[in-house]
Design a protein around this motif. Structure first.
Motif, PDB file in Angstrom:
ATOM      1  N   GLN A  30       1.007  -1.181  -0.088  1.00  0.00           N
ATOM      2  CA  GLN A  30       0.082  -0.113   0.030  1.00  0.00           C
ATOM      3  C   GLN A  30       0.824   1.236   0.104  1.00  0.00           C
ATOM      4  O   GLN A  30       0.584   2.204  -0.782  1.00  0.00           O
ATOM      5  N   LEU A  31       1.904   1.462   0.962  1.00  0.00           N
ATOM      6  CA  LEU A  31       2.665   2.543   0.982  1.00  0.00           C
ATOM      7  C   LEU A  31       3.590   2.630  -0.275  1.00  0.00           C
ATOM      8  O   LEU A  31       3.925   3.722  -0.710  1.00  0.00           O
ATOM      9  N   ILE A  32       3.911   1.729  -0.940  1.00  0.00           N
ATOM     10  CA  ILE A  32       4.640   1.613  -2.452  1.00  0.00           C
ATOM     11  C   ILE A  32       3.535   2.412  -3.315  1.00  0.00           C
ATOM     12  O   ILE A  32       4.053   3.284  -3.996  1.00  0.00           O
ATOM     13  N   SER A  33       2.610   1.918  -3.264  1.00  0.00           N
ATOM     14  CA  SER A  33       1.356   2.367  -4.346  1.00  0.00           C
ATOM     15  C   SER A  33       1.213   4.014  -4.024  1.00  0.00           C
ATOM     16  O   SER A  33       0.703   4.619  -4.772  1.00  0.00           O
ATOM     17  N   GLU A  34       1.419   4.322  -2.628  1.00  0.00           N
ATOM     18  CA  GLU A  34       1.472   5.588  -2.547  1.00  0.00           C
ATOM     19  C   GLU A  34       2.544   6.935  -2.602  1.00  0.00           C
ATOM     20  O   GLU A  34       2.537   7.863  -2.219  1.00  0.00           O
ATOM     21  N   GLY A  35       3.638   5.977  -3.243  1.00  0.00           N
ATOM     22  CA  GLY A  35       4.717   6.707  -3.705  1.00  0.00           C
ATOM     23  C   GLY A  35       6.048   6.881  -2.861  1.00  0.00           C
ATOM     24  O   GLY A  35       6.831   7.344  -3.009  1.00  0.00           O
TER      25      GLY A  35
END
Length: 292
Positions: free
Chosen positions: A251-256
């Motif tokens: 999730q955090l990767i997808s948020e940048g």
């Protein structure tokens, strides 16, 4: 092998108002309502109205309305619902016509199941009846806790956010990492909300760092063992749910957020598969999965 000491008694009923995890753990014990006080219900024996909920908890109806505004999603999950139109007319029929005089002129009717009414008591802070309900729930919870047995500590368990960042996002500065958790709905941000001994707002709020309802609860939880501070409040910061570590990384990767190179080849590859290695960070044994 390490012996795990049994958790200390839960001494502050406000833990239920502050922890959705604890509320979910005790929400099934609706018999607490009858144990604390006689409960009057509608003729269907399944529901109470807003006015009846207020009468049970000995508060005015505005207190119930305010609570509903702040916690609508959770209350609806536990059975609160609103009737109008055909649904309201059908409900009057289901109550054998007894509802006609009860709901005369009412166009919408909010109903609470026993479970939803108990949820109100878990959250309502300005009611002595609600306080007694919470105390009863926690007393029962304490009584049914199994005694801890000696067992081997798991390799990775409930990582504090700082340790989680070191393991998976160490290139992200700590300040930026926590600002992201606050601004994206993971953790409560109560920095500089309490006054120190000089009257300056330099102290964190009592719930700073707790999981936020909804998104935060999916990935974080309060620690199993909390402590009581000098003011009698339960204190403890959120930890990552052990079964959601991988999901939170993705999730955090997808948020940048920039992830450690050992986690995955890039933000477009979110499946953390292939070989594994184990490292120790701040005394926690972390399993690192390397991209194929």
């Amino acid at each position: 092998m390490h012996a795990i000491a049994p958790p200390p008694p839960i001494s502050n009923e406000l833990v239920l108002t502050e922890s959705r995890t604890m509320r979910a753990q005790t929400i099934g014990r609706t018999d607490a309502l009858d144990k604390v006080k006689a409960l009057a219900m509608l003729p269907d024996s399944l529901h109470v109205t807003t006015e009846m909920a207020a009468a049970y908890y000995e508060v005015d109806t505005q207190a119930i309305h305010s609570l509903v505004r702040r916690n609508r999603d959770e209350l609806e999950q536990n059975g609160m619902h609103t009737l109008q139109g055909a649904e309201l007319r059908a409900f009057k029929v289901e109550t054998g016509g007894q509802g006609d005089h009860l709901f005369n002129g009412v166009r919408t009717l909010r109903l609470f199941t026993r479970r939803a009414l108990l949820n109100v008591g878990q959250l309502l802070t300005e009611s002595q009846v609600a306080r007694r309900v919470r105390e009863h729930l926690l007393n029962v919870e304490q009584a049914v806790r199994p005694q801890a047995e000696p067992r081997q500590l798991p390799q990775a368990k409930r990582l504090p956010p700082k340790t989680f960042r070191q393991a998976y996002f160490s290139d992200v500065p700590e300040g930026r990492f926590f600002r992201h958790l606050y601004s994206h709905g993971y953790l409560l941000d109560q920095r500089n909300q309490r006054k120190d001994e000089f009257g300056n707002l330099t102290k964190d709020g009592f719930r700073h760092g707790h999981p936020k309802a909804g998104k935060g609860d999916r990935f974080f939880q309060l620690p199993e063992v909390m402590y009581v501070d000098a003011n009698g409040r339960l204190r403890g910061r959120a930890v990552v749910r052990p079964d959601r570590i991988q999901d939170l990384v993705e999730q955090l990767i997808s948020e940048g957020l920039r992830h450690n190179p050992s986690i995955t080849r890039g933000p477009s590859r979110l499946a953390l598969t292939a070989s594994e290695s184990t490292e120790v960070v701040d005394g926690y044994r972390i399993t690192m999965r390397r991209g194929a």
